[in-house]
Design a protein around this motif. Structure first.
Motif, PDB file in Angstrom:
ATOM      1  N   UNK A 122     -77.577 -24.929  -9.574  1.00 54.52           N
ATOM      2  CA  UNK A 122     -78.826 -25.449 -10.336  1.00 54.52           C
ATOM      3  C   UNK A 122     -78.574 -25.960 -11.772  1.00 54.52           C
ATOM      4  N   UNK A 123     -77.826 -25.197 -12.467  1.00 49.82           N
ATOM      5  CA  UNK A 123     -77.534 -25.683 -13.870  1.00 49.82           C
ATOM      6  C   UNK A 123     -76.728 -26.874 -13.678  1.00 49.82           C
ATOM      7  N   UNK A 124     -75.790 -27.145 -12.864  1.00 46.72           N
ATOM      8  CA  UNK A 124     -75.123 -28.443 -12.799  1.00 46.72           C
ATOM      9  C   UNK A 124     -76.223 -29.752 -12.741  1.00 46.72           C
ATOM     10  N   UNK A 125     -77.182 -29.407 -11.896  1.00 47.02           N
ATOM     11  CA  UNK A 125     -78.137 -30.622 -11.698  1.00 47.02           C
ATOM     12  C   UNK A 125     -78.948 -30.583 -13.028  1.00 47.02           C
ATOM     13  N   UNK A 126     -79.346 -29.707 -13.773  1.00 50.45           N
ATOM     14  CA  UNK A 126     -80.022 -29.737 -15.112  1.00 50.45           C
ATOM     15  C   UNK A 126     -79.088 -30.323 -15.998  1.00 50.45           C
ATOM     16  N   UNK A 127     -77.718 -30.219 -15.977  1.00 52.92           N
ATOM     17  CA  UNK A 127     -76.803 -30.813 -16.926  1.00 52.92           C
ATOM     18  C   UNK A 127     -76.848 -32.214 -16.717  1.00 52.92           C
ATOM     19  N   UNK A 128     -76.838 -32.560 -15.426  1.00 49.13           N
ATOM     20  CA  UNK A 128     -76.629 -33.892 -15.390  1.00 49.13           C
ATOM     21  C   UNK A 128     -77.832 -34.714 -15.511  1.00 49.13           C
ATOM     22  N   UNK A 129     -78.957 -34.084 -15.404  1.00 50.91           N
ATOM     23  CA  UNK A 129     -80.259 -34.653 -15.889  1.00 50.91           C
ATOM     24  C   UNK A 129     -80.261 -34.889 -17.392  1.00 50.91           C
ATOM     25  N   UNK A 130     -79.686 -34.005 -18.209  1.00 52.26           N
ATOM     26  CA  UNK A 130     -79.779 -34.143 -19.593  1.00 52.26           C
ATOM     27  C   UNK A 130     -78.818 -35.291 -20.207  1.00 52.26           C
ATOM     28  N   UNK A 131     -78.011 -35.543 -19.285  1.00 55.70           N
ATOM     29  CA  UNK A 131     -77.059 -36.729 -19.662  1.00 55.70           C
ATOM     30  C   UNK A 131     -77.345 -38.083 -19.176  1.00 55.70           C
ATOM     31  N   UNK A 132     -77.852 -37.659 -18.024  1.00 54.54           N
ATOM     32  CA  UNK A 132     -78.156 -38.914 -17.045  1.00 54.54           C
ATOM     33  C   UNK A 132     -79.863 -38.766 -16.982  1.00 54.54           C
ATOM     34  N   UNK A 133     -80.661 -39.444 -17.766  1.00 53.92           N
ATOM     35  CA  UNK A 133     -82.143 -39.123 -17.705  1.00 53.92           C
ATOM     36  C   UNK A 133     -82.585 -39.588 -16.138  1.00 53.92           C
ATOM     37  N   UNK A 134     -82.158 -40.736 -15.781  1.00 51.31           N
ATOM     38  CA  UNK A 134     -82.394 -41.217 -14.648  1.00 51.31           C
ATOM     39  C   UNK A 134     -82.086 -40.461 -13.391  1.00 51.31           C
ATOM     40  N   UNK A 144     -80.609 -29.277 -21.247  1.00 50.09           N
ATOM     41  CA  UNK A 144     -79.561 -28.766 -22.136  1.00 50.09           C
ATOM     42  C   UNK A 144     -79.040 -27.492 -21.638  1.00 50.09           C
ATOM     43  N   UNK A 145     -80.057 -26.546 -21.123  1.00 51.30           N
ATOM     44  CA  UNK A 145     -79.574 -25.203 -21.038  1.00 51.30           C
ATOM     45  C   UNK A 145     -78.618 -25.186 -19.765  1.00 51.30           C
ATOM     46  N   UNK A 146     -78.464 -26.136 -19.022  1.00 46.85           N
ATOM     47  CA  UNK A 146     -77.822 -26.220 -18.046  1.00 46.85           C
ATOM     48  C   UNK A 146     -76.161 -25.999 -18.412  1.00 46.85           C
ATOM     49  N   UNK A 147     -75.760 -26.709 -19.461  1.00 45.24           N
ATOM     50  CA  UNK A 147     -74.551 -26.397 -20.151  1.00 45.24           C
ATOM     51  C   UNK A 147     -74.266 -25.223 -20.495  1.00 45.24           C
ATOM     52  N   UNK A 148     -75.352 -24.625 -21.207  1.00 41.25           N
ATOM     53  CA  UNK A 148     -75.077 -23.227 -21.708  1.00 41.25           C
ATOM     54  C   UNK A 148     -74.851 -22.244 -20.350  1.00 41.25           C
ATOM     55  N   UNK A 149     -75.462 -22.274 -19.334  1.00 41.90           N
ATOM     56  CA  UNK A 149     -75.355 -21.475 -18.188  1.00 41.90           C
ATOM     57  C   UNK A 149     -73.919 -21.841 -17.360  1.00 41.90           C
ATOM     58  N   UNK A 150     -73.562 -23.215 -17.330  1.00 41.21           N
ATOM     59  CA  UNK A 150     -72.033 -23.338 -16.798  1.00 41.21           C
ATOM     60  C   UNK A 150     -71.159 -22.688 -17.763  1.00 41.21           C
ATOM     61  N   UNK A 151     -71.368 -22.857 -19.142  1.00 44.01           N
ATOM     62  CA  UNK A 151     -70.586 -22.310 -20.131  1.00 44.01           C
ATOM     63  C   UNK A 151     -70.256 -20.649 -19.994  1.00 44.01           C
ATOM     64  N   UNK A 152     -71.404 -20.047 -19.727  1.00 42.45           N
ATOM     65  CA  UNK A 152     -71.484 -18.549 -19.282  1.00 42.45           C
ATOM     66  C   UNK A 152     -70.842 -18.210 -18.226  1.00 42.45           C
ATOM     67  N   UNK A 153     -70.870 -19.083 -16.992  1.00 44.45           N
ATOM     68  CA  UNK A 153     -70.416 -18.858 -15.817  1.00 44.45           C
ATOM     69  C   UNK A 153     -68.891 -19.114 -15.792  1.00 44.45           C
TER      70      UNK A 153
END
Length: 279
Positions: free
Chosen positions: A222-234, A252-261
């Motif tokens: 799910x974090x991956x999907x949010x990270x994608x939305x952060x850099x690709x608004x569409x 942008x929190x998606x990147x934080x979660x991916x970093x933690x994992x």
């Protein structure tokens, strides 16, 4: 020898064992097949992004979410455990390598393998799109490709951490399988059961609270999907999630979660590896 040398050796071993070639061919076939679909659900056809580009993002969305973790886990679950069972780990540690060099070097090497595979595969898909689509946004697709590499690295880190922390290859394999089942199959089920336990069948009128939505975001997929939305608004056109007011629910929190994992499993694996007897 050091971390970089361990990583290079692991990467070159993958080339000699045809792991890199096989994965690259798999990704090329996978991505090219998806590029040929060119389907956009009617609900997204009025989106700001060109429908050709949106068609490719839509085609690749769910298969990428499920396939990349599987490959990352299979690729790295025996990174350290396999060396231990074959006896080559003692030789590797007999050289001027620390245990940290082994764990993090293996992560770097296996990440290099999955990164090359994704980059080549997506480059082929992008070439097909450029040649066959009426319009195609290369910039958007390039950003998606880089985020997919990051997503793959997360699951390589998870598997490498398990591989370093488990006493046998079989345990590492079972651990990797359990992680895949949890993140890709079981997470939503557990959230639904928690929702039933706390709120029953009826969702509160005000919607689910922010803390509950955060539990959903903590899933790396799910974090991956949010990270994608952060850099690709569409990309938000293709993925709808409940929204909350807390700052930690922003995309942008998606990147934080991916970093933690990425960091936590590697640290866990290293600390466990430090305490294991390899003789």
């Amino acid at each position: 020898m050091g971390l970089s040398a361990v990583g290079r050796k692991d990467f070159h071993d993958s080339i000699r064992s045809f792991s890199l070639v096989g994965l690259t061919l798999l990704f090329a076939l996978f991505a090219t097949g998806l590029a040929a679909i060119q389907f956009v659900p009617p609900v997204y056809r009025d989106a700001a992004l060109g429908t050709d580009t949106l068609a490719l993002l839509n085609s690749m969305r769910q298969p990428t979410v499920f396939l990349v973790p599987l490959i990352g886990l299979v690729l790295a679950y025996d990174a350290v455990a396999g060396e231990r069972e074959s006896g080559s780990l003692r030789l590797l540690l007999g050289l001027p390598n620390s245990r940290a060099d082994v764990v993090f070097g293996k992560f770097v090497g296996r990440t290099g393998v999955i990164a090359v595979s994704i980059l080549v595969g997506y480059a082929v898909a992008g070439a097909v799109a450029l040649l066959t689509y009426d319009t195609f946004d290369v910039s958007v697709f390039a950003r998606l490709t880089l985020i997919t590499v990051l997503y793959g690295a997360v699951y390589v880190a998870l598997a490498t951490g398990f591989s370093a922390g488990m006493a046998s290859r079989m345990r590492a394999f079972v651990g990797a399988g359990a992680l895949y089942s949890l993140f890709l199959l079981g997470w939503d089920v557990l959230l639904y059961l928690l929702q039933l336990a706390v709120y029953g069948q009826e969702i509160p009128e005000a919607g689910l609270p922010d803390w509950f939505l955060l539990l959903g975001l903590l899933n790396p997929s799910t974090a991956f999907m949010h990270a994608a939305r952060a850099v690709i608004p569409e990309y938000a056109e293709l993925s709808v999630y409940p929204s909350g007011g807390a700052f930690y629910l922003q995309d942008w929190m998606g990147f934080v979660v991916l970093g933690l994992w990425t960091a936590v499993p590697l640290a866990f694996g290293y600390l466990r590896f430090e305490g294991l007897d390899v003789h």
